[in-house]
Design a protein around this motif. Structure first.
Motif, PDB file in Angstrom:
ATOM      1  N   VAL A  59       0.832  -1.211   0.000  1.00  0.00           N
ATOM      2  CA  VAL A  59       0.000   0.000   0.000  1.00  0.00           C
ATOM      3  C   VAL A  59       0.864   1.257   0.000  1.00  0.00           C
ATOM      4  CG1 VAL A  59      -1.552   1.362   1.450  1.00  0.00           C
ATOM      5  CG2 VAL A  59      -2.060  -1.037   1.008  1.00  0.00           C
ATOM      6  N   ALA A  60       1.901   1.286   0.847  1.00  0.00           N
ATOM      7  CA  ALA A  60       2.781   2.456   0.902  1.00  0.00           C
ATOM      8  C   ALA A  60       3.498   2.656  -0.424  1.00  0.00           C
ATOM      9  CB  ALA A  60       3.790   2.299   2.034  1.00  0.00           C
ATOM     10  N   ALA A  61       3.858   1.552  -1.094  1.00  0.00           N
ATOM     11  CA  ALA A  61       4.527   1.659  -2.383  1.00  0.00           C
ATOM     12  C   ALA A  61       3.621   2.335  -3.412  1.00  0.00           C
ATOM     13  CB  ALA A  61       4.951   0.275  -2.870  1.00  0.00           C
ATOM     14  N   GLU A  62       2.327   1.938  -3.447  1.00  0.00           N
ATOM     15  CA  GLU A  62       1.402   2.582  -4.390  1.00  0.00           C
ATOM     16  C   GLU A  62       1.192   4.049  -4.035  1.00  0.00           C
ATOM     17  OE1 GLU A  62      -3.336   2.545  -5.424  1.00  0.00           O
ATOM     18  OE2 GLU A  62      -2.215   0.702  -5.777  1.00  0.00           O
ATOM     19  N   LEU A  63       0.949   4.331  -2.768  1.00  0.00           N
ATOM     20  CA  LEU A  63       0.655   5.709  -2.366  1.00  0.00           C
ATOM     21  C   LEU A  63       1.847   6.628  -2.616  1.00  0.00           C
ATOM     22  CD1 LEU A  63      -1.302   4.984   0.929  1.00  0.00           C
ATOM     23  CD2 LEU A  63      -2.249   5.824  -1.235  1.00  0.00           C
ATOM     24  N   ALA A  64       3.059   6.146  -2.314  1.00  0.00           N
ATOM     25  CA  ALA A  64       4.245   6.980  -2.507  1.00  0.00           C
ATOM     26  C   ALA A  64       4.548   7.191  -3.982  1.00  0.00           C
ATOM     27  CB  ALA A  64       5.451   6.343  -1.816  1.00  0.00           C
ATOM     28  N   SER A  65       4.249   6.197  -4.819  1.00  0.00           N
ATOM     29  CA  SER A  65       4.505   6.361  -6.248  1.00  0.00           C
ATOM     30  C   SER A  65       3.474   7.285  -6.895  1.00  0.00           C
ATOM     31  CB  SER A  65       4.501   4.998  -6.955  1.00  0.00           C
ATOM     32  OG  SER A  65       3.197   4.450  -7.008  1.00  0.00           O
ATOM     33  N   ALA A  66       2.259   7.276  -6.369  1.00  0.00           N
ATOM     34  CA  ALA A  66       1.206   8.128  -6.940  1.00  0.00           C
ATOM     35  C   ALA A  66       1.278   9.551  -6.404  1.00  0.00           C
ATOM     36  CB  ALA A  66      -0.160   7.533  -6.630  1.00  0.00           C
ATOM     37  N   TRP A  67       1.713   9.718  -5.159  1.00  0.00           N
ATOM     38  CA  TRP A  67       1.825  11.042  -4.541  1.00  0.00           C
ATOM     39  C   TRP A  67       3.224  11.198  -3.946  1.00  0.00           C
ATOM     40  CZ3 TRP A  67      -2.663   8.158  -4.354  1.00  0.00           C
ATOM     41  CH2 TRP A  67      -3.795   8.756  -4.899  1.00  0.00           C
ATOM     42  N   PRO A  68       4.230  11.383  -4.812  1.00  0.00           N
ATOM     43  CA  PRO A  68       5.617  11.446  -4.339  1.00  0.00           C
ATOM     44  C   PRO A  68       6.003  12.782  -3.713  1.00  0.00           C
ATOM     45  CG  PRO A  68       5.556  11.744  -6.719  1.00  0.00           C
ATOM     46  CD  PRO A  68       4.141  11.451  -6.290  1.00  0.00           C
ATOM     47  N   ALA A  69       5.094  13.756  -3.690  1.00  0.00           N
ATOM     48  CA  ALA A  69       5.402  15.040  -3.072  1.00  0.00           C
ATOM     49  C   ALA A  69       5.515  14.871  -1.563  1.00  0.00           C
ATOM     50  CB  ALA A  69       4.327  16.072  -3.426  1.00  0.00           C
ATOM     51  N   GLU A  70       6.113  15.874  -0.893  1.00  0.00           N
ATOM     52  CA  GLU A  70       6.362  15.777   0.544  1.00  0.00           C
ATOM     53  C   GLU A  70       5.054  15.647   1.333  1.00  0.00           C
ATOM     54  OE1 GLU A  70       8.277  19.344   1.858  1.00  0.00           O
ATOM     55  OE2 GLU A  70       6.743  20.656   1.035  1.00  0.00           O
ATOM     56  N   GLY A  71       5.186  15.059   2.520  1.00  0.00           N
ATOM     57  CA  GLY A  71       4.033  14.912   3.394  1.00  0.00           C
ATOM     58  C   GLY A  71       3.836  13.499   3.899  1.00  0.00           C
ATOM     59  N   GLY A  72       4.241  12.491   3.090  1.00  0.00           N
ATOM     60  CA  GLY A  72       4.114  11.111   3.536  1.00  0.00           C
ATOM     61  C   GLY A  72       2.678  10.742   3.885  1.00  0.00           C
ATOM     62  N   MET A  73       2.495  10.167   5.063  1.00  0.00           N
ATOM     63  CA  MET A  73       1.184   9.684   5.458  1.00  0.00           C
ATOM     64  C   MET A  73       0.161  10.819   5.548  1.00  0.00           C
ATOM     65  SD  MET A  73       0.197   7.073   8.581  1.00  0.00           S
ATOM     66  CE  MET A  73       1.356   5.824   8.059  1.00  0.00           C
ATOM     67  N   PHE A  74       0.606  12.019   5.888  1.00  0.00           N
ATOM     68  CA  PHE A  74      -0.309  13.163   5.932  1.00  0.00           C
ATOM     69  C   PHE A  74      -0.936  13.394   4.563  1.00  0.00           C
ATOM     70  CE2 PHE A  74      -0.872  17.725   5.023  1.00  0.00           C
ATOM     71  CZ  PHE A  74      -1.856  18.031   5.944  1.00  0.00           C
ATOM     72  N   THR A  98      11.979   4.084  -7.458  1.00  0.00           N
ATOM     73  CA  THR A  98      12.974   3.715  -6.451  1.00  0.00           C
ATOM     74  C   THR A  98      12.331   3.339  -5.128  1.00  0.00           C
ATOM     75  OG1 THR A  98      14.619   5.181  -7.444  1.00  0.00           O
ATOM     76  CG2 THR A  98      14.979   4.537  -5.155  1.00  0.00           C
ATOM     77  N   TYR A  99      11.350   4.114  -4.691  1.00  0.00           N
ATOM     78  CA  TYR A  99      10.753   3.883  -3.378  1.00  0.00           C
ATOM     79  C   TYR A  99      10.067   2.519  -3.272  1.00  0.00           C
ATOM     80  CZ  TYR A  99       8.117   4.585   0.888  1.00  0.00           C
ATOM     81  OH  TYR A  99       7.592   4.426   2.148  1.00  0.00           O
ATOM     82  N   PRO A 100       9.224   2.116  -4.240  1.00  0.00           N
ATOM     83  CA  PRO A 100       8.601   0.786  -4.119  1.00  0.00           C
ATOM     84  C   PRO A 100       9.620  -0.353  -4.038  1.00  0.00           C
ATOM     85  CG  PRO A 100       7.448   2.095  -5.757  1.00  0.00           C
ATOM     86  CD  PRO A 100       8.677   2.866  -5.395  1.00  0.00           C
ATOM     87  N   VAL A 101      10.695  -0.275  -4.834  1.00  0.00           N
ATOM     88  CA  VAL A 101      11.715  -1.324  -4.789  1.00  0.00           C
ATOM     89  C   VAL A 101      12.374  -1.365  -3.422  1.00  0.00           C
ATOM     90  CG1 VAL A 101      13.956  -2.057  -5.700  1.00  0.00           C
ATOM     91  CG2 VAL A 101      12.168  -1.268  -7.271  1.00  0.00           C
ATOM     92  N   ALA A 102      12.737  -0.199  -2.907  1.00  0.00           N
ATOM     93  CA  ALA A 102      13.422  -0.136  -1.618  1.00  0.00           C
ATOM     94  C   ALA A 102      12.554  -0.659  -0.484  1.00  0.00           C
ATOM     95  CB  ALA A 102      13.853   1.307  -1.325  1.00  0.00           C
ATOM     96  N   GLU A 142       7.063   2.497   6.160  1.00  0.00           N
ATOM     97  CA  GLU A 142       6.611   3.597   5.291  1.00  0.00           C
ATOM     98  C   GLU A 142       7.113   4.956   5.748  1.00  0.00           C
ATOM     99  OE1 GLU A 142       4.811   4.558   8.744  1.00  0.00           O
ATOM    100  OE2 GLU A 142       4.915   2.559   7.904  1.00  0.00           O
ATOM    101  N   VAL A 143       7.799   5.019   6.906  1.00  0.00           N
ATOM    102  CA  VAL A 143       8.119   6.304   7.516  1.00  0.00           C
ATOM    103  C   VAL A 143       9.054   7.149   6.659  1.00  0.00           C
ATOM    104  CG1 VAL A 143      10.140   5.551   8.855  1.00  0.00           C
ATOM    105  CG2 VAL A 143       8.678   7.390   9.724  1.00  0.00           C
ATOM    106  N   ASN A 144       9.904   6.512   5.846  1.00  0.00           N
ATOM    107  CA  ASN A 144      10.865   7.270   5.045  1.00  0.00           C
ATOM    108  C   ASN A 144      10.278   7.817   3.754  1.00  0.00           C
ATOM    109  OD1 ASN A 144      13.419   7.086   6.617  1.00  0.00           O
ATOM    110  ND2 ASN A 144      13.015   4.898   6.406  1.00  0.00           N
TER     111      ASN A 144
END
Length: 514
Positions: A68-83, A244-248, A229-231
């Protein structure tokens, strides 16, 4: 320390370079955030059945979180993370609650993990008897707790490159190498015909799930996997974050499962169940295996390496949530005093507040009459608070597939919309069950009065969940930094039809900022 734009935060020209964190560093940041050897004895209580719990939690919690974090981070890579993820789905009120839960639980978690660091450092001396006396010295423990945490804070203040290097090399030296040594010696120990302290049979693998006590302490295993997912808050410092993020995150998840499962089994094999201590049994296991291998002299070296691993993990957790909260603060959710940064672009005042809170909690934790019960109370409280954030995250990925189906997603949860419902639903239900069971006192650890213990957990949980909601309600337009680079939510852009405020039951939003 010199500061720049102390009232406004860093200008766009001061943003960290895109390649400040490499792929290898990102993997190690995730490993350092998740893999902590200090928690192995807690699950070693279960013997071979600990592997069952680890694999169960990996299947129903870690895998959903990572995917889930991989999809969310790839779709919304701008700053903020879980927020940003939760805010895109449900509005900024719940996004702020999610990021606040991650930050607050980190502050509560630090004293427990740092106590482990103090105990491991005590065993770096040549005299085992003297080492034991030092480990029992509360003044020594408190001093090490504070020194390690403030050192981690100073490293974080040096910027993304500094804490990424610490996580990379500290994670290798202090986590992966000791883990490989522990697991390798444990395997050789069994293959050499030595007896196991725990039964290694199929019957011992499958636990008695009808016993609530077994489920309660095992629920803490969710926190072992929490934080992968914190990073995501550092995506602005990563080259090509969409891929890069989903692979990592997926590589780090696999490493976490292998290290934690086999490491815990090794402790259970070597240390008898009745002798297991939450703070010292990892070192007991190492001492026993090193003595068996004829290299007892390596004990202090391993203890020092473990302390380095703690520093790497703590540095990751000091920097990650603080960075995410700072971006949110400048978007208008915390007073302008919290916007202040140094020349490295790090949130000086947020890091300072975090350090002061942890210092106070550490003093209280170390001087309490029963450190064991306090350790368990704080550990379960961190699980509860973090799971609140995860419930919101799992709900968000399902809601966003419905509300923003056309959003580019370089990585997608497999299986289309049905796959999202299955993965997000499994993670949500597992998190909810773990949260509920976390309120029950564990039978394996003496916690005093069970009623008092549960009441304390409930009161503290309600207090820490209510606090960010009250802060959100108190915000004013003056809190927003006009030069904030925080990108607006999709539903805030002109002509968007994805505004969660337009959906039934959506929360209220202020007319300013996200």
């Amino acid at each position: 320390m010199s500061r720049q734009d102390t009232r406004q935060g860093p200008r766009r020209s001061a943003v960290r370079p895109a390649a400040a964190i490499t792929v290898t560093s990102l993997v190690m940041l995730n490993v350092a955030a998740v893999v902590s050897l200090r928690g192995l004895p807690a699950e070693a209580e279960y013997g071979l059945s600990s592997a069952f719990y680890y694999l169960l939690a990996a299947l129903f919690f870690l895998a959903p979180v990572a995917i889930v974090a991989a999809e969310l981070a790839s779709a919304w890579p701008a700053e903020g993370g879980m927020f940003r993820w939760v805010g895109e789905a449900f509005g900024s009120r719940w996004g702020f609650l999610a990021i606040a839960m991650v930050f607050i639980e980190g502050c509560i978690w630090f004293p427990t993990v740092l106590t482990f660091a103090a105990v491991t450092l005590a065993y770096t001396g040549p005299d085992a008897g003297l080492d034991q006396q030092v480990a029992d010295d509360r003044v020594f423990v408190l001093a090490i707790v504070l020194v390690v945490f403030w050192l981690a804070t100073l490293i974080s203040l040096r910027g993304a490159s500094a804490f990424a290097r610490t996580a990379r090399w500290g994670g290798i030296v202090g986590t992966l190498v000791p883990a490989a040594l522990l697991i390798g010696l444990g395997a050789a120990y069994l293959l050499g015909g030595e007896p196991s302290s725990t039964p290694l049979t199929w019957g011992a693998f499958v636990p008695d799930l009808s016993q609530l006590d077994n489920i309660v302490l095992a629920a803490g295993i969710f926190l072992f996997y929490a934080g992968i997912e914190v990073n995501a808050v550092h995506v602005g410092s990563i080259r090509n974050p969409e891929r890069t993020y989903p692979v990592a995150i997926l590589v780090a998840a696999l490493v976490a499962v292998v290290v934690l499962t086999l490491g815990t089994l090794t402790v259970a094999v070597v240390v008898p169940q009745d002798d297991i201590s939450l703070t010292t049994s990892l070192l007991q296991a190492f001492d026993h295996l090193l003595a068996w291998a004829g290299i007892s002299w390596a004990g202090p070296v391993v203890a020092a390496m473990l302390a380095v691993g703690v520093l790497a993990g703590v540095t990751t957790w000091v920097a990650g949530p603080a960075t995410g909260l700072h971006a949110v603060a400048r978007a208008g959710f915390l007073p302008r005093w919290f916007h202040r940064t140094n020349r490295h672009g790090m949130a000086t005042n947020i890091l300072l507040v975090q350090a002061l809170v942890v210092t106070v909690l550490s003093v209280m934790f170390v001087v309490m009459p029963s450190v064991q019960s306090a350790y368990q109370l704080l550990s379960q409280l961190t699980v509860i608070l973090y799971l609140v954030a995860y419930l919101l995250m799992f709900a968000a990925v399902v809601a966003l597939r419905r509300s923003q189906p056309g959003r580019p997603r370089p990585y997608r949860v497999p299986g289309g919309r049905a796959g999202v419902w299955v993965v997000g639903g499994v993670g949500f239900v597992a998190s909810l069950l773990a949260l509920v069971t976390s309120f029950a006192p564990p039978g394996q650890v003496a916690v005093g009065s069970p009623v008092t213990y549960v009441v304390l957990l409930v009161v503290l949980s309600v207090l820490f969940v209510a606090l960010p909601l009250l802060v959100y309600r108190a915000r004013t337009p003056g809190w927003r930094d006009a030069e904030s680079s925080f990108e607006p939510f999709t539903w805030q852009t002109s002509g968007s039809t994805d505004d969660p405020r337009q959906r039934p039951g959506a929360p209220d939003h202020a007319p300013h900022g996200p």
